[in-house]
Design an enzyme around this catalytic site. Structure first.
Site, PDB file in Angstrom:
ATOM      1  N   ARG A 160      34.084  33.027  51.656  1.00 36.44           N
ATOM      2  CA  ARG A 160      33.267  32.065  52.427  1.00 36.44           C
ATOM      3  C   ARG A 160      32.764  30.902  51.557  1.00 36.44           C
ATOM      4  NH1 ARG A 160      35.556  34.991  55.226  1.00 36.44           N
ATOM      5  NH2 ARG A 160      34.768  36.186  56.989  1.00 36.44           N
ATOM      6  N   SER A 206      29.088  36.377  62.589  1.00 35.97           N
ATOM      7  CA  SER A 206      28.353  37.087  61.532  1.00 35.97           C
ATOM      8  C   SER A 206      27.327  36.164  60.888  1.00 35.97           C
ATOM      9  CB  SER A 206      29.319  37.573  60.454  1.00 35.97           C
ATOM     10  OG  SER A 206      30.190  38.524  61.008  1.00 35.97           O
ATOM     11  N   GLU A 276      25.549  33.469  55.808  1.00 36.45           N
ATOM     12  CA  GLU A 276      26.867  32.822  55.901  1.00 36.45           C
ATOM     13  C   GLU A 276      26.715  31.529  56.704  1.00 36.45           C
ATOM     14  OE1 GLU A 276      30.077  35.412  57.227  1.00 36.45           O
ATOM     15  OE2 GLU A 276      31.085  33.716  58.180  1.00 36.45           O
TER      16      GLU A 276
HETATM   17  C1  LIG Z   1      31.897  34.249  68.184  1.00 35.16           C
HETATM   18  C2  LIG Z   1      32.135  33.787  66.770  1.00 35.16           C
HETATM   19  C3  LIG Z   1      33.037  34.470  65.971  1.00 35.16           C
HETATM   20  C4  LIG Z   1      33.276  34.050  64.655  1.00 35.16           C
HETATM   21  N1  LIG Z   1      34.189  34.727  63.902  1.00 35.16           N
HETATM   22  C5  LIG Z   1      34.439  34.324  62.636  1.00 35.16           C
HETATM   23  C6  LIG Z   1      35.410  35.004  61.834  1.00 35.16           C
HETATM   24  O1  LIG Z   1      36.078  35.935  62.269  1.00 35.16           O
HETATM   25  N2  LIG Z   1      35.591  34.570  60.557  1.00 35.16           N
HETATM   26  C7  LIG Z   1      34.892  33.508  60.036  1.00 35.16           C
HETATM   27  O2  LIG Z   1      35.111  33.161  58.860  1.00 35.16           O
HETATM   28  N3  LIG Z   1      33.983  32.852  60.775  1.00 35.16           N
HETATM   29  C8  LIG Z   1      33.740  33.216  62.052  1.00 35.16           C
HETATM   30  N4  LIG Z   1      32.828  32.537  62.813  1.00 35.16           N
HETATM   31  C9  LIG Z   1      32.084  31.414  62.223  1.00 35.16           C
HETATM   32  C10 LIG Z   1      32.728  30.030  62.484  1.00 35.16           C
HETATM   33  O3  LIG Z   1      33.426  30.014  63.700  1.00 35.16           O
HETATM   34  C11 LIG Z   1      33.683  29.615  61.373  1.00 35.16           C
HETATM   35  O4  LIG Z   1      33.019  29.613  60.141  1.00 35.16           O
HETATM   36  C12 LIG Z   1      34.286  28.231  61.649  1.00 35.16           C
HETATM   37  O5  LIG Z   1      35.386  28.038  60.791  1.00 35.16           O
HETATM   38  C13 LIG Z   1      33.280  27.093  61.476  1.00 35.16           C
HETATM   39  O6  LIG Z   1      33.889  25.891  61.926  1.00 35.16           O
HETATM   40  P1  LIG Z   1      33.018  24.756  62.617  1.00 35.16           P
HETATM   41  O7  LIG Z   1      33.889  23.591  62.853  1.00 35.16           O
HETATM   42  O8  LIG Z   1      32.298  25.283  63.798  1.00 35.16           O
HETATM   43  O9  LIG Z   1      31.981  24.443  61.444  1.00 35.16           O
HETATM   44  P2  LIG Z   1      30.504  23.857  61.641  1.00 35.16           P
HETATM   45  O10 LIG Z   1      29.609  24.951  62.111  1.00 35.16           O
HETATM   46  O11 LIG Z   1      30.543  22.624  62.445  1.00 35.16           O
HETATM   47  O12 LIG Z   1      30.135  23.499  60.138  1.00 35.16           O
HETATM   48  C14 LIG Z   1      30.002  24.534  59.180  1.00 35.16           C
HETATM   49  C15 LIG Z   1      29.851  23.898  57.784  1.00 35.16           C
HETATM   50  O13 LIG Z   1      31.053  23.203  57.459  1.00 35.16           O
HETATM   51  C16 LIG Z   1      30.764  21.843  57.152  1.00 35.16           C
HETATM   52  N5  LIG Z   1      31.838  21.009  57.709  1.00 35.16           N
HETATM   53  C17 LIG Z   1      32.314  21.016  58.980  1.00 35.16           C
HETATM   54  N6  LIG Z   1      33.283  20.095  59.120  1.00 35.16           N
HETATM   55  C18 LIG Z   1      33.412  19.485  57.910  1.00 35.16           C
HETATM   56  C19 LIG Z   1      34.236  18.428  57.412  1.00 35.16           C
HETATM   57  N7  LIG Z   1      35.130  17.800  58.185  1.00 35.16           N
HETATM   58  N8  LIG Z   1      34.092  18.063  56.113  1.00 35.16           N
HETATM   59  C20 LIG Z   1      33.201  18.682  55.306  1.00 35.16           C
HETATM   60  N9  LIG Z   1      32.385  19.686  55.717  1.00 35.16           N
HETATM   61  C21 LIG Z   1      32.496  20.077  57.008  1.00 35.16           C
HETATM   62  C22 LIG Z   1      29.427  21.537  57.836  1.00 35.16           C
HETATM   63  O14 LIG Z   1      28.732  20.505  57.163  1.00 35.16           O
HETATM   64  C23 LIG Z   1      28.721  22.880  57.712  1.00 35.16           C
HETATM   65  O15 LIG Z   1      28.100  22.995  56.449  1.00 35.16           O
HETATM   66  C24 LIG Z   1      32.584  32.925  64.134  1.00 35.16           C
HETATM   67  C25 LIG Z   1      31.679  32.229  64.956  1.00 35.16           C
HETATM   68  C26 LIG Z   1      31.468  32.643  66.260  1.00 35.16           C
HETATM   69  C27 LIG Z   1      30.527  31.851  67.138  1.00 35.16           C
END
Ligand SMILES: Cc1cc2nc3c(=O)[nH]c(=O)nc-3n(C[C@H](O)[C@H](O)[C@H](O)COP(=O)(O)OP(=O)(O)OC[C@H]3O[C@@H](n4cnc5c(N)ncnc54)[C@H](O)[C@@H]3O)c2cc1C
Length: 288
Positions: A160, A206, A276
């Site tokens: 992560r 998580s 996380e």
């Molecule tokens: C139901 C559910 C299940 C999930 N299951 C998993 C799983 O199995 N495994 C897992 O690892 N995660 C899981 N997650 C967490 C999440 O979905 C992942 O971490 C996902 O990859 C985050 O992407 P996001 O675009 O929503 O990031 P965001 O929440 O929008 O951002 C997260 C971080 O990334 C940074 N960021 C986003 N975009 C950029 C960019 N373009 N450039 C630089 N920084 C950036 C943001 O500043 C922030 O710090 C889950 C979440 C939910 C709601």
């Protein structure tokens, strides 16, 4: 690009929690980023970038910042790799791969959020992490306003964690993935696993990282924390590492509940849980 003043951030994240952004900018084409940074500079405001909002907690109070929502959508084949803009969502990638008989990324189908968020956090699903399939990342460096390409190096990634977390001024604009011509997994099985094992509702998945070799969910469960609540949020009865908002929860509730959970696990097992989920504070705003 689209600029919205005083935009509600709670509508744009999976927790459905958060106050307003002074400006929300919908970043729709990669090339717009320099103009967006310039806009923030003219306004004299700091920046924050996000994608799907599925791994962060916005504060309840307004963010006096230009908040950039990455919504870029280009996806194509590039010298044998799969290229995706940072704003691409997994279902779009999944249908592109299906239509073009491309394999190797099946484990990630069903992951909420964008490619940018997954690369930044080195997301992991079903035993595979983004770093296992990543070859290159395109990014825009806010400090010198230049587009660059980062060539993958295993040493820059961990559980992560990625080099983009240590360099928050590098905005991910796109990522390249290694693909194969043979399926490595069955997306239907993974979708079924999520539906069966993961709680539904307003959540970020998580909340705590797993403190290797332990599992945060198991520690929280054994500490008797399943179902414990603060205000409108609780630790799921199904999976204690999922914080669920009943629709009335606030960021204050989430912080109060997770601090209590951390403290309880520390006292009971001597293990320090680490979030996380990105808890967004003033300190995360990028000054330009
Ligand atoms: C139901 C559910 C299940 C999930 N299951 C998993 C799983 O199995 N495994 C897992 O690892 N995660 C899981 N997650 C967490 C999440 O979905 C992942 O971490 C996902 O990859 C985050 O992407 P996001 O675009 O929503 O990031 P965001 O929440 O929008 O951002 C997260 C971080 O990334 C940074 N960021 C986003 N975009 C950029 C960019 N373009 N450039 C630089 N920084 C950036 C943001 O500043 C922030 O710090 C889950 C979440 C939910 C709601």
């Amino acid at each position: 690009m689209q600029i919205i003043e005083h935009a509600d951030l709670n509508k744009l994240c999976t927790f459905k929690i958060g106050g307003a952004a002074r400006f929300l900018v919908n970043w729709q084409e990669t090339s717009e980023i320099a103009e967006i940074i310039n806009f923030a500079k003219i306004q004299g405001l700091p920046l924050f970038v996000f994608g799907g909002g599925s791994n962060l907690l916005f504060p309840d109070t307004p963010l006096n910042a230009v908040v950039i929502r990455c919504m870029t959508k280009v996806i194509n084949l590039n010298n044998g790799d799969l290229y995706c803009d940072a704003g691409v969502r997994w279902p779009l990638m999944q249908s592109f791969c299906k239509n073009n008989h491309l394999y190797g990324l099946e484990n990630f189908y069903g992951l909420p959020g964008t490619i940018g968020g997954a690369v930044a956090g080195n997301a992991g699903c079903h035993g595979q992490e983004i770093k296992d399939v990543l070859t290159k990342v395109d990014y825009f460096d806010i400090t010198d306003r230049q587009f660059n390409t980062y060539i993958f190096d295993e040493a820059d990634f961990a559980y992560r964690h990625s080099i983009f977390k240590t360099n928050p001024y590098w905005l991910i604009t796109g990522a390249y993935f290694r693909i194969s011509d043979q399926p490595i997994g069955d997306p239907t099985t993974f979708a079924e696993f999520r539906a069966t094992h993961q709680p539904q509702g307003l959540t970020t998945g998580s909340f705590f990282k797993n403190p290797y070799p332990q599992h945060a969910g198991k520690l929280l469960d054994e500490a008797g924390l399943k179902g414990v609540s603060r205000g409108g949020v609780s630790l799921s009865e199904k999976h204690a590492n999922f914080v669920i908002n009943d629709g009335t929860g606030t960021a204050k509730d989430v912080i109060s509940l997770t601090e209590f959970a951390k403290e309880t696990v520390k006292i009971k097992f001597g293990i320090e849980l680490e979030s996380e989920v990105k808890i967004v504070t003033e300190a995360d705003l990028l000054k330009i």
